[in-house]
Design a protein around this motif. Structure first.
Motif, short mmCIF file in Angstrom:
data_model
loop_
_atom_site.label_atom_id
_atom_site.label_comp_id
_atom_site.label_asym_id
_atom_site.label_seq_id
_atom_site.Cartn_x
_atom_site.Cartn_y
_atom_site.Cartn_z
N VAL A 16 13.25 -6.87 48.22
CA VAL A 16 14.27 -6.84 46.97
C VAL A 16 14.57 -8.19 46.57
O VAL A 16 14.76 -9.19 47.42
CB VAL A 16 15.53 -5.82 47.58
N ILE A 17 14.57 -8.23 45.32
CA ILE A 17 14.80 -9.61 44.66
C ILE A 17 16.26 -9.65 43.90
O ILE A 17 16.66 -8.73 43.03
CB ILE A 17 13.93 -9.69 43.40
N ASP A 18 17.14 -10.27 45.06
CA ASP A 18 18.48 -10.07 44.63
C ASP A 18 19.20 -11.37 44.61
O ASP A 18 19.32 -12.28 45.58
CB ASP A 18 19.44 -9.16 45.46
N PRO A 19 19.73 -12.07 43.32
CA PRO A 19 19.46 -11.43 42.13
C PRO A 19 18.31 -11.24 41.66
O PRO A 19 17.51 -12.11 41.90
CB PRO A 19 20.51 -12.22 41.24
N PRO A 20 18.05 -10.46 40.57
CA PRO A 20 16.80 -10.34 40.11
C PRO A 20 16.31 -11.47 39.27
O PRO A 20 17.07 -12.37 38.74
CB PRO A 20 16.98 -9.03 38.97
N ARG A 21 14.95 -11.63 39.41
CA ARG A 21 14.48 -12.82 38.70
C ARG A 21 13.71 -12.66 37.35
O ARG A 21 13.16 -11.84 37.28
CB ARG A 21 13.35 -13.32 39.80
N ALA A 72 5.44 -4.40 41.35
CA ALA A 72 6.63 -4.82 41.12
C ALA A 72 7.59 -3.90 40.46
O ALA A 72 6.83 -3.23 39.63
CB ALA A 72 6.24 -6.24 40.31
N PHE A 73 8.82 -3.91 40.57
CA PHE A 73 9.74 -3.10 39.97
C PHE A 73 10.52 -4.14 38.94
O PHE A 73 11.04 -5.00 39.37
CB PHE A 73 10.68 -2.50 41.04
N VAL A 74 10.27 -3.42 37.66
CA VAL A 74 10.81 -4.60 36.69
C VAL A 74 11.58 -3.73 35.80
O VAL A 74 11.41 -2.37 35.58
CB VAL A 74 9.70 -5.19 35.80
N THR A 75 12.67 -4.49 35.21
CA THR A 75 13.18 -3.67 33.77
C THR A 75 13.18 -4.83 32.71
O THR A 75 13.03 -5.68 32.86
CB THR A 75 14.68 -3.40 34.22
#
Length: 118
Positions: A16-21, A72-75
């Motif tokens: 998990v990337i926290d905070p998102p990059r 990768a999970f992206v928004t």
């Protein structure tokens, strides 16, 4: 996100990337969008979602696939052809579709990479 994934390995099969990059995603890498589709289509159709470009996105997580690769999970916000509409997209995509923004890449990584609109 991974609450129902019982991963017993070290290192884990997800991250998990926290905070998102902030990253760039190339929608053309994971959504089929041949150039030939754009020729000769009515204007109302060309007003659809623009998939043949890169978008600034937020990277939330990486997950290992059963074949050993990574996704990768992206928004991101994706624009329409006339620029008047947009949709929020939450998507798993291939590692090849994700890259660092130009301002975070070393000059050697930028060479040979086509510049695309953002």
């Amino acid at each position: 996100m991974f609450e129902e994934w019982a991963d017993q390995f070290d290192p884990p099969s997800y991250h998990v990337i926290d905070p998102p990059r902030r990253v760039m995603i190339d929608l053309g890498q994971f959504i089929l969008a041949p150039e030939s589709f754009a020729r000769g289509v009515p204007l109302r159709v060309r007003n659809g979602v623009v998939v043949d470009r890169e978008y600034t996105s937020a990277l939330h997580a990486w997950a290992r696939t059963s074949s050993g690769g990574w996704i990768a999970f992206v928004t991101c916000v994706v624009l329409t052809g006339n620029g008047k509409g947009r949709i929020w997209m939450r998507q798993w995509c291939s590692r090849q579709a994700v890259s660092l923004p130009d301002d975070e890449q070393r000059p050697s990584e930028r060479q040979g990479r086509p510049r695309q609109g953002r």
